[in-house]
Design a protein around this motif. Structure first.
Motif, PDB file in Angstrom:
ATOM      1  N   ILE A  71      -2.508  14.419  -1.414  1.00 57.73           N
ATOM      2  CA  ILE A  71      -3.935  14.124  -1.240  1.00 57.73           C
ATOM      3  C   ILE A  71      -4.747  14.686  -2.408  1.00 57.73           C
ATOM      4  N   ASP A  72      -4.379  15.871  -2.877  1.00 62.34           N
ATOM      5  CA  ASP A  72      -5.069  16.434  -4.045  1.00 62.34           C
ATOM      6  C   ASP A  72      -4.915  15.526  -5.262  1.00 62.34           C
ATOM      7  N   ARG A  73      -3.740  14.949  -5.437  1.00 62.84           N
ATOM      8  CA  ARG A  73      -3.533  14.009  -6.556  1.00 62.84           C
ATOM      9  C   ARG A  73      -4.401  12.767  -6.378  1.00 62.84           C
ATOM     10  N   ILE A  74      -4.532  12.304  -5.134  1.00 63.15           N
ATOM     11  CA  ILE A  74      -5.362  11.130  -4.859  1.00 63.15           C
ATOM     12  C   ILE A  74      -6.823  11.444  -5.165  1.00 63.15           C
ATOM     13  N   VAL A  75      -7.284  12.599  -4.705  1.00 63.78           N
ATOM     14  CA  VAL A  75      -8.679  12.994  -4.923  1.00 63.78           C
ATOM     15  C   VAL A  75      -8.971  13.153  -6.421  1.00 63.78           C
ATOM     16  N   ASP A  76      -7.975  13.535  -7.195  1.00 59.84           N
ATOM     17  CA  ASP A  76      -8.146  13.701  -8.645  1.00 59.84           C
ATOM     18  C   ASP A  76      -8.268  12.367  -9.387  1.00 59.84           C
ATOM     19  N   VAL A  77      -7.941  11.265  -8.724  1.00 61.69           N
ATOM     20  CA  VAL A  77      -8.021   9.955  -9.378  1.00 61.69           C
ATOM     21  C   VAL A  77      -9.483   9.639  -9.687  1.00 61.69           C
ATOM     22  N   GLN A  78      -9.738   9.276 -10.924  1.00 61.19           N
ATOM     23  CA  GLN A  78     -11.093   8.924 -11.335  1.00 61.19           C
ATOM     24  C   GLN A  78     -11.581   7.738 -10.512  1.00 61.19           C
ATOM     25  N   GLY A  79     -12.748   7.888  -9.894  1.00 60.73           N
ATOM     26  CA  GLY A  79     -13.326   6.831  -9.077  1.00 60.73           C
ATOM     27  C   GLY A  79     -13.243   7.099  -7.588  1.00 60.73           C
ATOM     28  N   VAL A  80     -12.359   8.012  -7.168  1.00 59.83           N
ATOM     29  CA  VAL A  80     -12.250   8.352  -5.749  1.00 59.83           C
ATOM     30  C   VAL A  80     -13.339   9.373  -5.418  1.00 59.83           C
ATOM     31  N   LEU A  81     -14.183   9.031  -4.449  1.00 60.63           N
ATOM     32  CA  LEU A  81     -15.280   9.909  -4.058  1.00 60.63           C
ATOM     33  C   LEU A  81     -14.931  10.769  -2.855  1.00 60.63           C
ATOM     34  N   ARG A  82     -14.268  10.188  -1.871  1.00 63.66           N
ATOM     35  CA  ARG A  82     -14.027  10.883  -0.600  1.00 63.66           C
ATOM     36  C   ARG A  82     -12.786  10.277   0.058  1.00 63.66           C
ATOM     37  N   THR A  83     -12.013  11.124   0.753  1.00 68.21           N
ATOM     38  CA  THR A  83     -10.834  10.639   1.479  1.00 68.21           C
ATOM     39  C   THR A  83     -10.874  11.093   2.930  1.00 68.21           C
ATOM     40  N   ASN A  84     -10.108  10.399   3.743  1.00 68.03           N
ATOM     41  CA  ASN A  84      -9.893  10.772   5.135  1.00 68.03           C
ATOM     42  C   ASN A  84      -8.425  10.471   5.431  1.00 68.03           C
ATOM     43  N   SER A  85      -7.728  11.421   6.036  1.00 72.01           N
ATOM     44  CA  SER A  85      -6.287  11.260   6.252  1.00 72.01           C
ATOM     45  C   SER A  85      -5.922  11.270   7.722  1.00 72.01           C
ATOM     46  N   ILE A  86      -4.932  10.474   8.051  1.00 75.61           N
ATOM     47  CA  ILE A  86      -4.365  10.442   9.394  1.00 75.61           C
ATOM     48  C   ILE A  86      -2.850  10.539   9.246  1.00 75.61           C
ATOM     49  N   ILE A  87      -2.239  11.502   9.917  1.00 81.61           N
ATOM     50  CA  ILE A  87      -0.786  11.660   9.861  1.00 81.61           C
ATOM     51  C   ILE A  87      -0.160  10.842  10.983  1.00 81.61           C
ATOM     52  N   ALA A  88       0.845  10.047  10.637  1.00 84.47           N
ATOM     53  CA  ALA A  88       1.587   9.272  11.632  1.00 84.47           C
ATOM     54  C   ALA A  88       2.613  10.179  12.296  1.00 84.47           C
ATOM     55  N   LEU A  89       2.617  10.195  13.621  1.00 79.94           N
ATOM     56  CA  LEU A  89       3.568  11.009  14.369  1.00 79.94           C
ATOM     57  C   LEU A  89       4.879  10.271  14.621  1.00 79.94           C
ATOM     58  N   ASP A  90       4.798   8.958  14.769  1.00 81.61           N
ATOM     59  CA  ASP A  90       5.972   8.138  15.071  1.00 81.61           C
ATOM     60  C   ASP A  90       5.650   6.709  14.649  1.00 81.61           C
ATOM     61  N   THR A  91       6.672   5.865  14.575  1.00 81.81           N
ATOM     62  CA  THR A  91       6.485   4.456  14.240  1.00 81.81           C
ATOM     63  C   THR A  91       7.189   3.625  15.305  1.00 81.81           C
ATOM     64  N   PRO A  92       6.545   3.436  16.469  1.00 81.48           N
ATOM     65  CA  PRO A  92       7.205   2.697  17.542  1.00 81.48           C
ATOM     66  C   PRO A  92       7.423   1.216  17.216  1.00 81.48           C
ATOM     67  N   VAL A  93       6.608   0.632  16.345  1.00 85.82           N
ATOM     68  CA  VAL A  93       6.816  -0.743  15.878  1.00 85.82           C
ATOM     69  C   VAL A  93       6.760  -0.694  14.350  1.00 85.82           C
ATOM     70  N   PRO A  94       7.920  -0.685  13.687  1.00 83.93           N
ATOM     71  CA  PRO A  94       7.913  -0.651  12.228  1.00 83.93           C
ATOM     72  C   PRO A  94       7.461  -1.994  11.657  1.00 83.93           C
ATOM     73  N   TYR A  95       7.164  -2.004  10.355  1.00 83.49           N
ATOM     74  CA  TYR A  95       6.774  -3.244   9.688  1.00 83.49           C
ATOM     75  C   TYR A  95       7.805  -4.319  10.010  1.00 83.49           C
ATOM     76  N   ARG A  96       7.319  -5.479  10.389  1.00 84.97           N
ATOM     77  CA  ARG A  96       8.220  -6.562  10.769  1.00 84.97           C
ATOM     78  C   ARG A  96       7.526  -7.891  10.532  1.00 84.97           C
ATOM     79  N   VAL A  97       8.299  -8.919  10.260  1.00 83.16           N
ATOM     80  CA  VAL A  97       7.740 -10.256  10.118  1.00 83.16           C
ATOM     81  C   VAL A  97       8.529 -11.312  10.873  1.00 83.16           C
ATOM     82  N   VAL A  98       9.734 -10.988  11.319  1.00 82.64           N
ATOM     83  CA  VAL A  98      10.570 -11.983  11.992  1.00 82.64           C
ATOM     84  C   VAL A  98       9.883 -12.593  13.221  1.00 82.64           C
ATOM     85  N   PRO A  99       9.203 -11.830  14.091  1.00 86.99           N
ATOM     86  CA  PRO A  99       8.506 -12.478  15.213  1.00 86.99           C
ATOM     87  C   PRO A  99       7.423 -13.457  14.739  1.00 86.99           C
TER      88      PRO A  99
END
Length: 159
Positions: free
Chosen positions: A120-148
């Motif tokens: 996150i510190d590296r992201i905040v250091d990117v020129q043009g980034v003013l503010r960040t908000n983070s959410i940590i994922a605890l689990d992935t009950p439905v992973p990325y999928r496209v077959v359905p």
């Protein structure tokens, strides 16, 4: 029509077993090898299939934490310069432009929660980034999928 039932079955087969050859696909689908090759070429040419690379697990590489970081950026030059800079951070897996209170949304990985602070510190250091908000994922009950979705297209377009 975007895709038909055979295209859908071919995509599902290659998603489940990406290392299958054309001949084995044709055998399992009950169609000629040339048909499978022509369908596959057409799906790639039209951008329906975008790659054949291996799916890599960040967890298997030691990146046990996944987080979503939304950010507000200075939009003087648009989104692209900021996205280009974010792409240089290896832990940034995806960047999306979004609507709402934020401008960009990133999926990032880190080795630990403490390591996430470094990312996150590296992201905040990117020129043009003013503010960040983070959410940590605890689990992935439905992973990325496209077959359905792929399976639904022929039914939706037929009806």
């Amino acid at each position: 029509m975007t895709i038909d039932e055979l295209d859908s079955r071919l995509i599902a087969l290659l998603t489940a077993e990406p290392r299958l050859g054309i001949l084995e696909c044709s055998r399992r689908l009950g169609v000629a090898r040339g048909t499978v090759q022509a369908r596959l070429d057409r799906l790639v040419e039209r951008g329906v299939i975008t790659g054949f690379g291996p799916d890599v697990s960040p967890v298997a590489l030691g990146y046990d934490v996944t987080a979503f970081v939304s950010m507000e950026i200075r939009q003087v030059a648009g989104h692209d310069p900021v996205a280009d800079r974010l792409a240089r951070i290896p832990e940034v897996l995806e960047v999306h432009t979004i609507t709402g209170d934020s401008d960009l949304l990133c999926r990032v990985v880190a080795r630990t929660n403490a390591d996430l602070q470094r990312v996150i510190d590296r992201i905040v250091d990117v020129q043009g980034v003013l503010r960040t908000n983070s959410i940590i994922a605890l689990d992935t009950p439905v992973p990325y999928r496209v077959v359905p979705l792929v399976a639904d297209v022929p039914r939706r377009e037929a009806g």
